[in-house]
Design a protein around this motif. Structure first.
Motif, PDB file in Angstrom:
ATOM      1  N   PRO A 112       0.824  -1.198   0.000  1.00 29.00           N
ATOM      2  CA  PRO A 112       0.000   0.000   0.000  1.00 29.00           C
ATOM      3  C   PRO A 112       0.868   1.263   0.000  1.00 29.00           C
ATOM      4  O   PRO A 112       2.080   1.168   0.155  1.00 29.00           O
ATOM      5  CB  PRO A 112      -0.777  -0.134   1.307  1.00 29.00           C
ATOM      6  CG  PRO A 112       0.169  -0.842   2.224  1.00 29.00           C
ATOM      7  CD  PRO A 112       0.911  -1.829   1.346  1.00 29.00           C
ATOM      8  N   ARG A 113       0.260   2.412  -0.171  1.00 26.49           N
ATOM      9  CA  ARG A 113       1.026   3.660  -0.104  1.00 26.49           C
ATOM     10  C   ARG A 113       1.177   4.142   1.345  1.00 26.49           C
ATOM     11  O   ARG A 113       2.145   4.810   1.680  1.00 26.49           O
ATOM     12  CB  ARG A 113       0.347   4.745  -0.932  1.00 26.49           C
ATOM     13  CG  ARG A 113       0.352   4.498  -2.423  1.00 26.49           C
ATOM     14  CD  ARG A 113       1.780   4.562  -3.001  1.00 26.49           C
ATOM     15  NE  ARG A 113       2.537   5.703  -2.556  1.00 26.49           N
ATOM     16  CZ  ARG A 113       2.438   6.929  -3.070  1.00 26.49           C
ATOM     17  NH1 ARG A 113       1.614   7.153  -4.080  1.00 26.49           N
ATOM     18  NH2 ARG A 113       3.188   7.918  -2.590  1.00 26.49           N
ATOM     19  N   HIS A 114       0.186   3.786   2.152  1.00 35.48           N
ATOM     20  CA  HIS A 114       0.234   4.136   3.570  1.00 35.48           C
ATOM     21  C   HIS A 114      -0.268   2.947   4.367  1.00 35.48           C
ATOM     22  O   HIS A 114      -1.213   2.263   3.934  1.00 35.48           O
ATOM     23  CB  HIS A 114      -0.658   5.349   3.873  1.00 35.48           C
ATOM     24  CG  HIS A 114      -0.295   6.570   3.101  1.00 35.48           C
ATOM     25  ND1 HIS A 114       0.633   7.477   3.531  1.00 35.48           N
ATOM     26  CD2 HIS A 114      -0.736   7.020   1.903  1.00 35.48           C
ATOM     27  CE1 HIS A 114       0.754   8.454   2.634  1.00 35.48           C
ATOM     28  NE2 HIS A 114      -0.067   8.198   1.644  1.00 35.48           N
ATOM     29  N   LYS A 115       0.370   2.717   5.512  1.00 35.94           N
ATOM     30  CA  LYS A 115      -0.124   1.642   6.377  1.00 35.94           C
ATOM     31  C   LYS A 115       0.218   1.969   7.818  1.00 35.94           C
ATOM     32  O   LYS A 115       1.339   2.401   8.124  1.00 35.94           O
ATOM     33  CB  LYS A 115       0.474   0.293   5.988  1.00 35.94           C
ATOM     34  CG  LYS A 115      -0.120  -0.873   6.784  1.00 35.94           C
ATOM     35  CD  LYS A 115       0.296  -2.204   6.242  1.00 35.94           C
ATOM     36  CE  LYS A 115      -0.356  -3.342   7.027  1.00 35.94           C
ATOM     37  NZ  LYS A 115      -1.828  -3.363   6.845  1.00 35.94           N
ATOM     38  N   VAL A 116      -0.767   1.714   8.688  1.00 36.62           N
ATOM     39  CA  VAL A 116      -0.559   1.813  10.122  1.00 36.62           C
ATOM     40  C   VAL A 116      -0.807   0.425  10.694  1.00 36.62           C
ATOM     41  O   VAL A 116      -1.833  -0.196  10.402  1.00 36.62           O
ATOM     42  CB  VAL A 116      -1.516   2.834  10.768  1.00 36.62           C
ATOM     43  CG1 VAL A 116      -1.281   2.895  12.276  1.00 36.62           C
ATOM     44  CG2 VAL A 116      -1.332   4.211  10.138  1.00 36.62           C
ATOM     45  N   THR A 117       0.129  -0.045  11.480  1.00 36.33           N
ATOM     46  CA  THR A 117      -0.005  -1.380  12.041  1.00 36.33           C
ATOM     47  C   THR A 117       0.457  -1.369  13.487  1.00 36.33           C
ATOM     48  O   THR A 117       0.973  -0.358  13.983  1.00 36.33           O
ATOM     49  CB  THR A 117       0.796  -2.402  11.215  1.00 36.33           C
ATOM     50  OG1 THR A 117       0.456  -3.719  11.635  1.00 36.33           O
ATOM     51  CG2 THR A 117       2.298  -2.190  11.417  1.00 36.33           C
ATOM     52  N   GLU A 118       0.267  -2.496  14.163  1.00 40.38           N
ATOM     53  CA  GLU A 118       0.652  -2.587  15.558  1.00 40.38           C
ATOM     54  C   GLU A 118       1.913  -3.430  15.726  1.00 40.38           C
ATOM     55  O   GLU A 118       2.192  -4.336  14.929  1.00 40.38           O
ATOM     56  CB  GLU A 118      -0.498  -3.165  16.383  1.00 40.38           C
ATOM     57  CG  GLU A 118      -1.707  -2.243  16.425  1.00 40.38           C
ATOM     58  CD  GLU A 118      -2.756  -2.723  17.400  1.00 40.38           C
ATOM     59  OE1 GLU A 118      -3.684  -1.952  17.687  1.00 40.38           O
ATOM     60  OE2 GLU A 118      -2.647  -3.873  17.881  1.00 40.38           O
ATOM     61  N   THR A 119       2.634  -3.132  16.767  1.00 35.07           N
ATOM     62  CA  THR A 119       3.840  -3.893  17.085  1.00 35.07           C
ATOM     63  C   THR A 119       3.534  -5.379  17.162  1.00 35.07           C
ATOM     64  O   THR A 119       2.523  -5.787  17.737  1.00 35.07           O
ATOM     65  CB  THR A 119       4.421  -3.421  18.427  1.00 35.07           C
ATOM     66  OG1 THR A 119       4.785  -2.036  18.313  1.00 35.07           O
ATOM     67  CG2 THR A 119       5.655  -4.217  18.804  1.00 35.07           C
ATOM     68  N   GLY A 120       4.412  -6.167  16.532  1.00 31.07           N
ATOM     69  CA  GLY A 120       4.281  -7.610  16.588  1.00 31.07           C
ATOM     70  C   GLY A 120       3.533  -8.238  15.427  1.00 31.07           C
ATOM     71  O   GLY A 120       3.558  -9.463  15.271  1.00 31.07           O
ATOM     72  N   THR A 121       2.882  -7.433  14.609  1.00 29.97           N
ATOM     73  CA  THR A 121       2.137  -7.986  13.475  1.00 29.97           C
ATOM     74  C   THR A 121       3.045  -8.092  12.255  1.00 29.97           C
ATOM     75  O   THR A 121       3.950  -7.280  12.076  1.00 29.97           O
ATOM     76  CB  THR A 121       0.920  -7.130  13.126  1.00 29.97           C
ATOM     77  OG1 THR A 121       1.378  -5.812  12.779  1.00 29.97           O
ATOM     78  CG2 THR A 121      -0.024  -7.032  14.296  1.00 29.97           C
ATOM     79  N   PRO A 122       2.803  -9.082  11.401  1.00 36.38           N
ATOM     80  CA  PRO A 122       3.566  -9.163  10.156  1.00 36.38           C
ATOM     81  C   PRO A 122       3.000  -8.181   9.125  1.00 36.38           C
ATOM     82  O   PRO A 122       1.808  -7.915   9.101  1.00 36.38           O
ATOM     83  CB  PRO A 122       3.368 -10.605   9.704  1.00 36.38           C
ATOM     84  CG  PRO A 122       2.071 -11.009  10.325  1.00 36.38           C
ATOM     85  CD  PRO A 122       1.918 -10.227  11.589  1.00 36.38           C
TER      86      PRO A 122
END
Lengths: 115, 114
Positions: free
Chosen positions: A8-18
């Motif tokens: 994607p062009r932007h992504k927000v994710t959480e610690t520990g996720t692939p």
């Protein structure tokens, strides 16, 4: 311009996720590269590929893996995302022609935020 | 690891002024490139220099490769607001393997005020 797209062009994710970032090119370039860009560091090479299924580590490869099953696609995977991997990620390609003098063509980047 | 030291890191000038950005290393490079990057986009190649002492001009931009191929400079004459952006130098190490790997400098953020 080489046709290079990133998703994607932007992504927000959480610690520990692939997380997997995709780079797609339409120029049939042999070489592909993944960089991260952070303030004060320019661009740092994560991994690169010199052909289908041929990849090698760059200077900041810890915590990242790559795969290239087709000439046009180069995937970057963050196996377990950490906040230190918050960055802007760029894919680049290079033709194998002898007169290219290592010119690389860059995609538009993916901004990744790891919370 | 081959390092490229780029300076200055920030440059803020008025339109019409001249400026120079430097890129230095202790390593010899087979070629050196200058890229320009605008916000939200990837870097775009401006020029490649390959011969020691080479000078290339691109309109108001002059690029020079050092005689020993360890350093380079970018000089902009009469800067314009459209020159604002991030400038990156990148070198291909002469003693390295192929695969076209580049070492990048830290970048220079240029702001040209009207």
């Amino acid at each position: 311009d080489a046709g290079i797209t990133q998703s994607p062009r932007h992504k927000v994710t959480e610690t520990g996720t692939p997380v997997t970032l995709r780079c797609h090119q339409t120029e049939n370039h042999r070489y592909m590269y993944w960089y991260r860009q952070d303030p004060g560091h320019g661009l740092r090479l994560i991994h690169y590929s010199y052909g289908v299924k041929d990849t090698d580590k760059g200077e900041v490869s810890d915590g990242y893996s790559v795969s290239r099953s087709k000439t046009e696609d180069f995937l970057l995977t963050l196996e377990s995302a950490t906040s230190s991997q918050t960055s802007v990620y760029f894919c680049a390609t290079r033709d194998s022609g002898g007169s290219s003098y290592n010119e690389q063509f860059f995609g538009p980047g993916t901004r990744l935020t790891v919370l | 690891t081959q390092l490229l030291e780029q300076s200055p890191q920030f440059l803020s000038i008025q339109e019409g002024e001249n400026l120079t950005v430097y890129c230095n290393s202790s390593s010899v490079f087979s070629s050196l490139q200058w890229y320009r990057q605008e916000p939200g986009e990837g870097p775009v190649l401006l020029v490649t220099v390959v011969t020691g002492g080479e000078v290339k001009k691109l309109k108001r931009l002059t690029f020079q490769f050092g005689d020993a191929r360890k350093d380079s400079s970018l000089h902009i004459t009469a800067a314009q607001t459209g020159d604002t952006g991030l400038y990156l130098c990148a070198g291909a190490w002469a003693g390295g393997t192929s695969y076209g790997k580049l070492t990048f400098g830290q970048g220079t953020i240029l702001t040209v005020h009207p």
